[in-house]
Design a protein around this motif. Structure first.
Motif, PDB file in Angstrom:
ATOM      1  N   LEU A  71       0.825  -1.208   0.000  1.00 23.58           N
ATOM      2  CA  LEU A  71       0.000   0.000   0.000  1.00 23.58           C
ATOM      3  C   LEU A  71       0.859   1.258   0.000  1.00 23.58           C
ATOM      4  N   LYS A  72       1.974   1.220   0.714  1.00 25.03           N
ATOM      5  CA  LYS A  72       2.878   2.376   0.732  1.00 25.03           C
ATOM      6  C   LYS A  72       3.482   2.627  -0.649  1.00 25.03           C
ATOM      7  N   VAL A  73       3.800   1.546  -1.361  1.00 26.51           N
ATOM      8  CA  VAL A  73       4.344   1.699  -2.712  1.00 26.51           C
ATOM      9  C   VAL A  73       3.311   2.325  -3.641  1.00 26.51           C
ATOM     10  N   TYR A  74       2.082   1.801  -3.590  1.00 27.22           N
ATOM     11  CA  TYR A  74       1.014   2.374  -4.416  1.00 27.22           C
ATOM     12  C   TYR A  74       0.804   3.850  -4.076  1.00 27.22           C
ATOM     13  N   ALA A  75       0.766   4.156  -2.775  1.00 27.14           N
ATOM     14  CA  ALA A  75       0.544   5.540  -2.358  1.00 27.14           C
ATOM     15  C   ALA A  75       1.701   6.431  -2.789  1.00 27.14           C
ATOM     16  N   GLY A  76       2.928   5.933  -2.686  1.00 31.43           N
ATOM     17  CA  GLY A  76       4.083   6.727  -3.085  1.00 31.43           C
ATOM     18  C   GLY A  76       4.076   7.060  -4.567  1.00 31.43           C
ATOM     19  N   ILE A  77       3.759   6.072  -5.405  1.00 32.03           N
ATOM     20  CA  ILE A  77       3.716   6.324  -6.852  1.00 32.03           C
ATOM     21  C   ILE A  77       2.582   7.286  -7.194  1.00 32.03           C
ATOM     22  N   ALA A  78       1.434   7.122  -6.525  1.00 31.78           N
ATOM     23  CA  ALA A  78       0.302   8.020  -6.786  1.00 31.78           C
ATOM     24  C   ALA A  78       0.637   9.455  -6.372  1.00 31.78           C
ATOM     25  N   GLU A  79       1.286   9.624  -5.230  1.00 33.80           N
ATOM     26  CA  GLU A  79       1.672  10.969  -4.789  1.00 33.80           C
ATOM     27  C   GLU A  79       2.719  11.563  -5.719  1.00 33.80           C
ATOM     28  N   LEU A  80       3.648  10.744  -6.184  1.00 32.02           N
ATOM     29  CA  LEU A  80       4.653  11.219  -7.139  1.00 32.02           C
ATOM     30  C   LEU A  80       3.998  11.662  -8.435  1.00 32.02           C
ATOM     31  N   ALA A  81       3.050  10.873  -8.919  1.00 35.31           N
ATOM     32  CA  ALA A  81       2.376  11.197 -10.179  1.00 35.31           C
ATOM     33  C   ALA A  81       1.550  12.475 -10.082  1.00 35.31           C
ATOM     34  N   THR A  82       1.083  12.799  -8.877  1.00 32.89           N
ATOM     35  CA  THR A  82       0.282  14.014  -8.686  1.00 32.89           C
ATOM     36  C   THR A  82       1.123  15.192  -8.211  1.00 32.89           C
ATOM     37  N   GLY A  83       2.440  15.012  -8.133  1.00 32.03           N
ATOM     38  CA  GLY A  83       3.323  16.138  -7.821  1.00 32.03           C
ATOM     39  C   GLY A  83       3.521  16.423  -6.349  1.00 32.03           C
TER      40      GLY A  83
END
Length: 520
Positions: free
Chosen positions: A259-271
């Motif tokens: 879940l942390k990996v998914y959240a990290g990539i999503a936060e990165l993609a949204t800046g």
């Protein structure tokens, strides 16, 4: 299934016309400049790097490996043919027939020879098997609904969603996974449903949906942990009863890391780079290296951590959370260049740090999640370096600064003007002599303002203490006697909460219960 094509590049889609395109053309974050060279159809020269496709094929599996190979094929002419052939090979392990046909047509168009063991009948055979399995799963789901067995209906939706996901039809996969929510009867079922929706939404690049279901999954995990603790406590109090839950009901720490990996990539993609770095820092190295081949490799994760932390963290945080972290040290051992960037930055050897970052830039540009934000991250890192470099000086030579920061005087002057306008540096530029002067500040005025602020705070605290002492002296208190009053509600239905006692000093409001207790 609708697949979009560009004249010069391979672009991939998910399996439905409503799905999002999983290619560089879909990445256009609002915080990234439109002039960024890593948005759209750009080409990367890797001649000065050691990058090869084996770093992808040996670290990733499934659809993530295929999409990364296609991204390299789209943006690196040197590895284009090899990446297309490799992706075609890995596609034979899925039911993604539409993407397979598109890549095959592109290879024929470019006159790229196929391997000798190429299976020409795979497309028709797989497409026929996909339709047959789809009909079977749909029939099974109808039978489950007829029997009205919740668990069977839930598993039927999950199986149908997995089949759509394997074929790249992410839209229908999400729809099937969401429908299974009505048939979830335990926190473990909710966790499974959330993870399935997150996985399909991830490939659709629906980041808001990813973050939303991550929150729901975390709530389900908390509920599961609470249930497990309650069961353990009850079994300890009553050993004869025994435990009623199996080990599968205990939440897995690997799931939390995923879940942390998914959240990290999503936060990165949204800046949101700082939040992304925080999520990535919480991922265990053992989990990432052993369980996340279908999502993120350890080498890629430490690259994300490096750039996001340099752009948002203070030097002390970088030293404490990354350089001295036992978990992060294992990641850094896999990427010596990333370790050098962080160490040189912490040691204020900015010239060396920026030089290594410049060497690694082509590799970063071939990452579909990092590339659209690469220019923005590099700008933030350079700005932080400039601010930190000038902080201890009253004046500094821009010629020396340009040498230390591996740039030209003109580019440095433009950066300084930008930072001054943003208010991040309080300084003036002498364009003739190329000297940067810090603004003179009246230290006496600042000291006076600070003393005045402290005086007002002390006065406020003193008044609060005096008020409290007066309240204690007057024996005035507010108590929560709701339980006692509710017990006497039958006898005091027509009485007020308190009554006024004029003959007492101070004319205080006395609570009925307190007054009754005194008489008793």
């Amino acid at each position: 299934m609708d697949v979009q094509t560009n004249a010069e590049s391979i672009t991939t889609t998910s399996g439905d016309s409503n799905n999002n395109n999983f290619s560089s053309s879909q990445y256009s974050p609002s915080n990234t400049s439109s002039a960024s060279p890593y948005v759209g159809t750009y080409q990367v020269d890797i001649s000065s790097t050691t990058f090869d496709l084996e770093s992808i094929t040996s670290s990733y599996t499934g659809l993530m490996c295929i999409y990364r190979l296609l991204y390299v094929a789209e943006h690196c002419q040197t590895l284009r043919n090899e990446a297309l052939l490799a992706s075609l090979k890995y596609l034979q392990g899925t039911h993604f027939t539409t993407l397979y046909k598109q890549i095959l047509d592109e290879l024929k168009k470019q006159d790229i020879p196929l391997s000798n063991d190429f299976d020409m009948g795979w497309f028709e055979r797989t497409q026929r098997a996909y339709v047959q399995k789809l009909e079977k799963l749909d029939t099974d789901l109808r039978n489950f609904r007829t029997n009205s067995i919740k668990d069977s209906i839930r598993r039927g939706h999950d199986d149908l969603g997995d089949h759509y996901l394997d074929a790249g039809d992410f839209f229908n996969a999400v729809r099937c996974y969401v429908r299974s929510r009505d048939y979830c009867v335990s926190p473990r079922h909710m966790i499974t449903m959330c993870m399935n929706v997150i996985k399909a939404s991830f490939f659709m690049q629906n980041w808001s949906n990813v973050l939303s279901y991550i929150s729901k999954a975390e709530q389900a995990i908390e509920s599961l942990e609470t249930t497990a603790k309650t069961t353990i406590t009850s079994s300890m109090n009553n050993p004869m009863a025994g435990a009623t839950t199996s080990s599968t009901d205990i939440p897995d720490v690997v799931l939390v890391s995923r879940l942390k990996v998914y959240a990290g990539i999503a936060e990165l993609a949204t800046g949101r780079y700082k939040l992304a770095a925080r999520h990535f820092l919480g991922v265990s190295f053992d989990h990432c290296s052993n369980y996340f081949q279908d999502l993120l490799s350890p080498q890629t994760l430490i690259q994300y951590v490096c750039l996001c932390s340099l752009a948002t963290f203070e030097r002390s945080e970088i030293h404490r959370l990354i350089i001295m972290s036992t978990n992060m040290k294992q990641y850094l051992e896999l990427e010596p260049s990333i370790r050098e960037i962080l160490l040189k930055f912490y040691e204020t050897s900015y010239s060396s740090s920026l030089a290594i970052m410049s060497q690694q830039e082509p590799i970063f540009a071939l990452d579909q999640f990092l590339a659209p934000h690469l220019r923005s991250l590099y700008y933030e890192i350079r700005h932080r370096i400039v601010i930190t470099y000038f902080l201890p000086y009253k004046n500094a030579s821009m010629i020396t600064m340009a040498k230390q920061l591996n740039t030209t005087i003109d580019v440095l002057e433009d950066e300084l003007v930008h930072l001054i306008r943003l208010g991040k540096i309080k300084a003036r530029i002498d364009s003739k002599d190329k000297i940067l002067y810090a603004d003179d500040t009246d230290q006496r005025w600042y000291a006076y303002q600070h003393a005045l602020t402290i005086t007002k705070q002390s006065e406020k605290i003193t008044r609060a203490f005096l008020l409290r002492s007066a309240v204690i002296k007057a024996n005035l208190a507010v108590r929560d006697d709701s339980a006692l009053i509710s017990g006497r509600s039958g006898n005091n239905k027509n009485k007020s909460r308190g009554h006024f006692v004029p003959e007492m000093d101070g004319h205080m409001m006395i609570d009925d219960t307190y007054y009754d207790d005194r008489r008793m």
